[in-house]
Design an enzyme around this catalytic site. Structure first.
Site, short mmCIF file in Angstrom:
data_model
loop_
_atom_site.label_atom_id
_atom_site.label_comp_id
_atom_site.label_asym_id
_atom_site.label_seq_id
_atom_site.Cartn_x
_atom_site.Cartn_y
_atom_site.Cartn_z
N ASP A 134 0.83 -1.20 0.00
CA ASP A 134 0.00 0.00 0.00
C ASP A 134 0.87 1.25 0.00
O ASP A 134 1.91 1.28 -0.65
CB ASP A 134 -0.91 -0.05 1.25
CG ASP A 134 -2.25 0.61 1.03
OD1 ASP A 134 -2.28 1.83 0.87
OD2 ASP A 134 -3.28 -0.10 1.04
N HIS A 165 -3.69 5.88 3.83
CA HIS A 165 -4.44 4.70 3.39
C HIS A 165 -3.86 3.40 3.95
O HIS A 165 -4.59 2.55 4.49
CB HIS A 165 -4.44 4.69 1.86
CG HIS A 165 -5.38 3.72 1.23
ND1 HIS A 165 -5.03 2.42 0.98
CD2 HIS A 165 -6.64 3.87 0.76
CE1 HIS A 165 -6.04 1.80 0.39
NE2 HIS A 165 -7.04 2.65 0.25
N ASN A 267 -13.86 0.44 -6.69
CA ASN A 267 -14.89 1.40 -6.27
C ASN A 267 -15.61 2.07 -7.43
O ASN A 267 -16.06 3.21 -7.31
CB ASN A 267 -14.26 2.49 -5.41
CG ASN A 267 -13.64 1.96 -4.14
OD1 ASN A 267 -13.97 0.87 -3.69
ND2 ASN A 267 -12.73 2.72 -3.56
N SER A 347 -11.31 -0.76 -0.39
CA SER A 347 -10.01 -0.79 0.28
C SER A 347 -10.15 -1.05 1.77
O SER A 347 -9.27 -1.62 2.40
CB SER A 347 -9.29 0.55 0.09
OG SER A 347 -8.78 0.69 -1.19
#
Length: 404
Positions: A134, A165, A267, A347
């Site tokens: 990530d 994130h 998404n 996520s």
């Protein structure tokens, strides 16, 4: 299929930081609490110290104790401390809420009922290793157990998170069950930060392959990898060898080495077959459930973003490549600088599944990635409102770790 960039699956909503843990770090230099003798007129003395020594008075204390808070130079502090009416001058310390919350997603996945998770506010750590591929992870976060790691974006630097994130993902996987902050699905799991996305949340497939390569190289220790990221692409069914998809080939080899991959569906409210790594058969692909209270049945009011409780999240990708659904709306988790934040996205759903895979591996260390996937799918429930916004005609199982 050749691809140059891989964009992070950005959360669909952001909210402010929430509950925080105890912290012993001092506040900015120059802030003090001046405690006076009980017989002293606190306001008079505070005004005098301000006039004579340049102290900038903050709070005035007159009931629980006599005194005031203020900002002052070290010289002024020493002069004020010498005043016979002053009991002490102490530096202001930073404090944070010590109450641990059970995030709605962890609640809905029933991690608090898992005997392996053992969530009870006692810091007993899950003996398992999870790579977070990530934006990096805040290695100093007091609610995370961070070990190892690699920075594929700037190899000379540690894999610290300048975005948020990756730290958020890490907390959902394994925030400590320490009575403070939040708790993860697999509390205290050892988190391996693998930074493949920069501080703007974007990166290249070259960096992503670097991250997967690192995980494969450490497959003797790393049990599970979370990839809450993706880009355009498809699965040719050949592990990338015929299509020239290096990311797919790398994942296949890491899976063959025993690492279970949990990846975000995406998404875009679109079919996950056109997004990778979501489209790959070798991974566990996760869609997002809108859940606002951690309980089945629906009806809870929306919190950080508009959606309908207990339904397929309106932004989530769908399709036959999706293996599980997990909570991904308004998820509270860890954030850089020792803080917490609430955000949404597939996520956020994915690390619930990575945490679940970690729980299964903790008690079944010889389980293959395929066996882990099957165990999670078999344990899943259909106890969520369907079809709601889910357009693919299949109700994927909802993550449930009660028996893990």
């Amino acid at each position: 299929m050749a691809r140059r960039t891989t964009a992070i699956l950005l959360a669909c909503a952001l909210a402010g930081a929430t509950g925080l843990t105890a912290h012993a770090a001092p506040a900015p230099e120059g802030d003090y609490i001046v405690v006076l003798k009980d017989s002293t007129d606190a306001k008079f003395k505070a005004d005098k110290h301000s006039q004579d020594n340049g102290a900038r008075v903050g709070h005035l204390y007159q009931s629980a104790l006599k005194g005031y808070s203020g900002r002052m130079s070290e010289q002024a502090r020493d002069r004020i401390a010498a005043d016979p009416d002053v009991v002490r001058v102490e530096p202001v310390r930073q404090v944070r809420s010590t109450a641990q919350s059970l995030p709605t997603g962890v609640d809905r996945a029933n991690a608090d009922a898992s005997p392996t998770a053992g969530i009870d506010g006692t810091d007993q750590r899950t003996d398992v290793d999870v790579a977070v591929i990530d934006t990096g992870v805040d290695s100093d976060h007091p609610d995370l157990n961070v070990v190892g790691g690699k920075n594929c974006t700037l190899p000379v630097l540690p894999p610290e998170d300048g975005h948020g994130h990756g730290t958020h993902v890490a907390g959902t996987v394994g925030a400590l069950d320490n009575g403070a902050g939040v708790v993860g699905v697999a509390p205290g799991a050892r988190i391996w930060p693998v930074k493949v996305l920069n501080d703007a949340g974007v990166g290249t497939t070259a960096d992503v392959v670097c991250g997967i390569d690192y995980v494969a190289a450490n497959s003797g220790q790393i049990d599970v990898a979370n990839m809450s990221l993706g880009g355009a692409g498809t699965d040719d069914g050949q592990c990338g060898r015929r299509s020239g998809d290096s990311e797919h080939e790398a994942i296949c080899r890491a899976v063959s080495a025993g690492v279970t991959f949990a990846v975000a569906a995406g998404n875009d409210a679109a079919d996950a077959k056109d997004s990778t790594p979501a489209a790959y058969d070798e991974v566990i692909t996760v869609s997002a459930l809108a859940d606002f209270n951690g309980q089945p049945g629906g009806g809870a009011p929306a919190t950080c973003r508009d959606d309908e409780d207990d339904t397929f999240a309106d932004f989530s990708n769908f399709g036959t490549d999706v293996d599980l659904i997990a909570p991904g709306v308004c998820i509270n988790s860890t954030w850089p600088n020792g803080s917490y934040n609430t955000i949404s996205g597939t996520s956020m759903a994915t690390p619930h599944v990575a945490g679940a895979a970690a729980l299964h591996k903790a008690t079944n260390p010889a389980a293959t990635p395929e066996q882990v996937k099957n165990a999670l799918r078999s344990a899943g429930t259909t106890d969520w409102t369907w079809p709601s916004q889910d357009p693919d005609g299949t109700q994927e199982p909802l993550l449930d770790v009660t028996g893990f």
